[in-house]
Design a protein around this motif. Sequence first.
Motif: not given
Length: 148
Positions: A118-121, A123-124
């Motif tokens: 769920a975290t953008e970090a 995924q990046a």
Amino acid sequence: FQEGFETLVTERRTQVLEAMGRLEGAFEVQLPESLLGEGADLERDILGRVELDGQRYAWRIELCSDPKCECENLFLVVWLPGEPQRAVFAITADGRWLVEQAGNAALTMDAVEGALVATEAFQALLGQMRVERILQKYHRSLRGPSVV
């Protein structure tokens, strides 16, 4: 035709690695500090930490270790520092999660995936690790296997 195509692929891979300054020497994964998770400790091979059931588990992402493999799977390793048990989850190129090695009861795929995905970090970081895997495959095709 096949020979010409292989020559073009080799030239393109060489150009990409040269442009990134990563053609020479052994291949090493390079990650910007901004992509590291909370509680990262590179000396202990920890890219971040995640809280599950009131405990802070360490995690890292590994590339496929088979020097002959061409897959783009990433492997998420999760463990409680000081404990020998580890959970390993394969994350396929299309984003599916698979259990490779079960850890303790708190380290279920649903719990770990739900807390990190769920975290953008995260995924990046996965995106960057996929780039690193592609670069590793390019490097292997030009220089042969190297330890990561």
